[in-house]
Design a protein around this motif. Structure first.
Motif, mmCIF file in Angstrom:
data_model
loop_
_atom_site.group_PDB
_atom_site.id
_atom_site.type_symbol
_atom_site.label_atom_id
_atom_site.label_comp_id
_atom_site.label_asym_id
_atom_site.label_seq_id
_atom_site.Cartn_x
_atom_site.Cartn_y
_atom_site.Cartn_z
ATOM 1 N N TYR A 95 -17.255 12.642 -11.766
ATOM 2 C CA TYR A 95 -16.826 11.248 -11.820
ATOM 3 C C TYR A 95 -15.458 11.057 -12.465
ATOM 4 O O TYR A 95 -15.028 9.929 -12.670
ATOM 5 C CB TYR A 95 -17.871 10.415 -12.577
ATOM 6 C CG TYR A 95 -19.211 10.379 -11.895
ATOM 7 C CD1 TYR A 95 -19.435 9.564 -10.793
ATOM 8 C CD2 TYR A 95 -20.248 11.195 -12.334
ATOM 9 C CE1 TYR A 95 -20.666 9.549 -10.150
ATOM 10 C CE2 TYR A 95 -21.482 11.176 -11.696
ATOM 11 C CZ TYR A 95 -21.681 10.355 -10.608
ATOM 12 O OH TYR A 95 -22.894 10.349 -9.974
ATOM 13 N N SER A 96 -14.763 12.144 -12.802
ATOM 14 C CA SER A 96 -13.446 12.001 -13.421
ATOM 15 C C SER A 96 -12.452 11.431 -12.419
ATOM 16 O O SER A 96 -12.521 11.694 -11.221
ATOM 17 C CB SER A 96 -12.961 13.358 -13.937
ATOM 18 O OG SER A 96 -12.817 14.282 -12.870
ATOM 19 N N ALA A 97 -11.530 10.608 -12.937
ATOM 20 C CA ALA A 97 -10.531 9.972 -12.064
ATOM 21 C C ALA A 97 -9.299 9.624 -12.882
ATOM 22 O O ALA A 97 -9.337 9.580 -14.116
ATOM 23 C CB ALA A 97 -11.109 8.703 -11.426
ATOM 24 N N SER A 98 -8.202 9.382 -12.180
ATOM 25 C CA SER A 98 -6.954 9.000 -12.833
ATOM 26 C C SER A 98 -7.096 7.614 -13.457
ATOM 27 O O SER A 98 -7.976 6.832 -13.105
ATOM 28 C CB SER A 98 -5.812 9.007 -11.822
ATOM 29 O OG SER A 98 -6.086 8.120 -10.743
ATOM 30 N N THR A 121 -0.950 9.859 -9.459
ATOM 31 C CA THR A 121 -1.170 9.129 -10.706
ATOM 32 C C THR A 121 -2.113 7.936 -10.563
ATOM 33 O O THR A 121 -2.640 7.449 -11.558
ATOM 34 C CB THR A 121 0.165 8.615 -11.271
ATOM 35 O OG1 THR A 121 0.769 7.716 -10.331
ATOM 36 C CG2 THR A 121 1.115 9.762 -11.546
ATOM 37 N N MET A 122 -2.323 7.449 -9.327
ATOM 38 C CA MET A 122 -3.116 6.237 -9.136
ATOM 39 C C MET A 122 -4.422 6.465 -8.379
ATOM 40 O O MET A 122 -5.281 5.581 -8.372
ATOM 41 C CB MET A 122 -2.304 5.189 -8.363
ATOM 42 C CG MET A 122 -1.063 4.718 -9.043
ATOM 43 S SD MET A 122 -0.180 3.526 -7.996
ATOM 44 C CE MET A 122 1.275 3.218 -9.005
ATOM 45 N N GLN A 123 -4.569 7.633 -7.740
ATOM 46 C CA GLN A 123 -5.806 7.866 -7.001
ATOM 47 C C GLN A 123 -6.154 9.347 -6.986
ATOM 48 O O GLN A 123 -6.361 9.959 -5.938
ATOM 49 C CB GLN A 123 -5.750 7.300 -5.577
ATOM 50 C CG GLN A 123 -7.150 6.936 -5.083
ATOM 51 C CD GLN A 123 -7.196 6.413 -3.678
ATOM 52 O OE1 GLN A 123 -7.217 7.174 -2.724
ATOM 53 N NE2 GLN A 123 -7.239 5.095 -3.543
ATOM 54 N N ARG A 124 -6.246 9.879 -8.181
ATOM 55 C CA ARG A 124 -6.648 11.281 -8.336
ATOM 56 C C ARG A 124 -8.122 11.307 -8.719
ATOM 57 O O ARG A 124 -8.516 10.833 -9.788
ATOM 58 C CB ARG A 124 -5.807 11.969 -9.406
ATOM 59 C CG ARG A 124 -6.084 13.482 -9.523
ATOM 60 C CD ARG A 124 -5.224 14.131 -10.584
ATOM 61 N NE ARG A 124 -5.572 13.691 -11.936
ATOM 62 C CZ ARG A 124 -4.868 12.845 -12.659
ATOM 63 N NH1 ARG A 124 -3.754 12.309 -12.166
ATOM 64 N NH2 ARG A 124 -5.255 12.503 -13.879
ATOM 65 N N ALA A 125 -8.952 11.837 -7.830
ATOM 66 C CA ALA A 125 -10.390 11.913 -8.080
ATOM 67 C C ALA A 125 -10.990 12.986 -7.189
ATOM 68 O O ALA A 125 -10.478 13.275 -6.105
ATOM 69 C CB ALA A 125 -11.060 10.571 -7.810
ATOM 70 N N SER A 126 -12.090 13.546 -7.647
ATOM 71 C CA SER A 126 -12.761 14.591 -6.895
ATOM 72 C C SER A 126 -13.629 13.998 -5.790
ATOM 73 O O SER A 126 -14.272 12.963 -5.997
ATOM 74 C CB SER A 126 -13.626 15.435 -7.838
ATOM 75 O OG SER A 126 -14.455 16.320 -7.101
ATOM 76 N N ALA A 185 0.821 -1.211 0.000
ATOM 77 C CA ALA A 185 0.000 0.000 0.000
ATOM 78 C C ALA A 185 0.855 1.261 0.000
ATOM 79 O O ALA A 185 0.459 2.282 -0.567
ATOM 80 C CB ALA A 185 -0.934 -0.009 1.209
ATOM 81 N N SER A 186 2.036 1.182 0.592
ATOM 82 C CA SER A 186 2.930 2.348 0.645
ATOM 83 C C SER A 186 3.424 2.763 -0.737
ATOM 84 O O SER A 186 3.926 3.883 -0.900
ATOM 85 C CB SER A 186 4.128 2.051 1.551
ATOM 86 O OG SER A 186 4.849 0.924 1.074
ATOM 87 N N ALA A 187 3.280 1.902 -1.756
ATOM 88 C CA ALA A 187 3.733 2.227 -3.109
ATOM 89 C C ALA A 187 2.692 3.018 -3.895
ATOM 90 O O ALA A 187 2.948 3.418 -5.038
ATOM 91 C CB ALA A 187 4.087 0.942 -3.858
ATOM 92 N N LEU A 188 1.525 3.252 -3.313
ATOM 93 C CA LEU A 188 0.475 3.985 -4.016
ATOM 94 C C LEU A 188 0.930 5.417 -4.291
ATOM 95 O O LEU A 188 1.293 6.151 -3.368
ATOM 96 C CB LEU A 188 -0.808 4.004 -3.187
ATOM 97 C CG LEU A 188 -2.016 4.648 -3.873
ATOM 98 C CD1 LEU A 188 -2.571 3.729 -4.949
ATOM 99 C CD2 LEU A 188 -3.103 4.981 -2.846
ATOM 100 N N ASN A 189 0.904 5.812 -5.551
ATOM 101 C CA ASN A 189 1.211 7.188 -5.943
ATOM 102 C C ASN A 189 -0.114 7.926 -6.102
ATOM 103 O O ASN A 189 -0.843 7.708 -7.063
ATOM 104 C CB ASN A 189 2.003 7.199 -7.257
ATOM 105 C CG ASN A 189 2.448 8.599 -7.654
ATOM 106 O OD1 ASN A 189 1.691 9.565 -7.547
ATOM 107 N ND2 ASN A 189 3.678 8.708 -8.119
ATOM 108 N N HIS A 190 -0.427 8.779 -5.153
ATOM 109 C CA HIS A 190 -1.740 9.414 -5.150
ATOM 110 C C HIS A 190 -1.971 10.291 -6.380
ATOM 111 O O HIS A 190 -3.094 10.379 -6.883
ATOM 112 C CB HIS A 190 -1.931 10.231 -3.878
ATOM 113 C CG HIS A 190 -1.973 9.411 -2.638
ATOM 114 N ND1 HIS A 190 -0.841 9.070 -1.932
ATOM 115 C CD2 HIS A 190 -3.001 8.827 -1.984
ATOM 116 C CE1 HIS A 190 -1.179 8.327 -0.894
ATOM 117 N NE2 HIS A 190 -2.478 8.156 -0.906
#
Length: 241
Positions: free
Chosen positions: A209-212, A198-203, A191-196
């Motif tokens: 409803y747009s997301a990475s 590029t991998m979890q960009r959302a409003s 979980a520590s490797a999650l790049n927010h």
């Protein structure tokens, strides 16, 4: 990797918990696994009515109209309403959905909350947690059960619902000697490797409803003593180390 594939591959007979069961999309197929009995928690009254109807006649699913949390009581469940349409999949105990303008309103309902530990389960083998930001509280209220039963877990963790959840929940589980990972490109990543960025960009706005791409929100956790079993049961995803 999806939740059903993970939980099926690592299935052991016993009790399974679906926290945030909605109308039974996952609870019903899990209830058909050999020796399984699913406790399906769904506090939203409208969704619970559909869940109960879908499970009518089943002896392997128990629908429960309660939310799981870290203390018993009652809390406010908020459901966003976007241009008159209820967004039940965003129903949350930790968000109010205020501040997004006139196009977003909210319905609020007082719901009962219990801890999973209060059920004193001795045979919990798996648990799915989808609580729209309240995952940390669900697990805190299940601490003794996790220590005793050592189930595998699937978790939906999204920063747009609860800032900090993608590190706080894995840190809590790490203290219980659990590994928490996500699957990407044929391997498990911590979980520590999650790049927010590029991998979890959302409003956090339920009208946006747009997301990475990719959008990583499904996480999988297992007791570290079961790592060899994970590697053997899910060979399509490489387990490093």
């Amino acid at each position: 990797m999806d939740e059903l594939r993970f939980l099926t591959a690592l299935h052991r007979p016993g009790s399974l918990v679906d926290a945030g069961a909605h109308d039974g999309l996952l609870a019903l197929p899990l209830s058909r696994l050999p020796g399984a009995h699913v406790l399906a928690f769904e506090p939203l009254p409208a969704a619970f009515a559909r869940l109960r109807a879908a499970c009518a006649g089943s002896t392997t699913v128990t629908p429960i109209p309660q939310a799981l949390g870290d203390a018993p009581g009652r809390l406010t469940l908020s459901v966003p309403v976007v241009e008159g349409i209820r967004q039940e999949q965003w129903a949350s105990l930790v968000k109010t959905f205020e501040g997004y303008g006139q196009h977003v309103e909210a319905e609020r309902t007082q719901v009962p909350v219990v801890t999973l530990d209060s059920y004193c389960l001795r045979d919990l083998t798996a648990m799915k947690v989808d609580a729209e930001g309240a995952e940390y509280e669900v697990l805190r209220g299940a601490r003794d059960t996790l220590r005793r039963c050592r189930p595998v877990l699937t978790l939906e963790l999204e920063e747009r619902h609860r800032r900090g959840s993608t590190w706080a929940v894995p840190a809590f589980l790490d203290a219980l000697d659990y590994a928490t990972c996500f699957a990407l490109n044929g391997r498990w990543w911590p979980a520590s490797a999650l790049n927010h960025a590029t991998m979890q960009r959302a409003s956090p706005d339920p009208s946006n409803y747009s997301a990475s791409d990719p959008y990583i929100f499904n996480f999988f956790a297992w007791p570290r003593e079961r790592e060899a079993e994970v590697a053997q049961s899910l060979p399509e995803v490489r387990l490093e180390g």
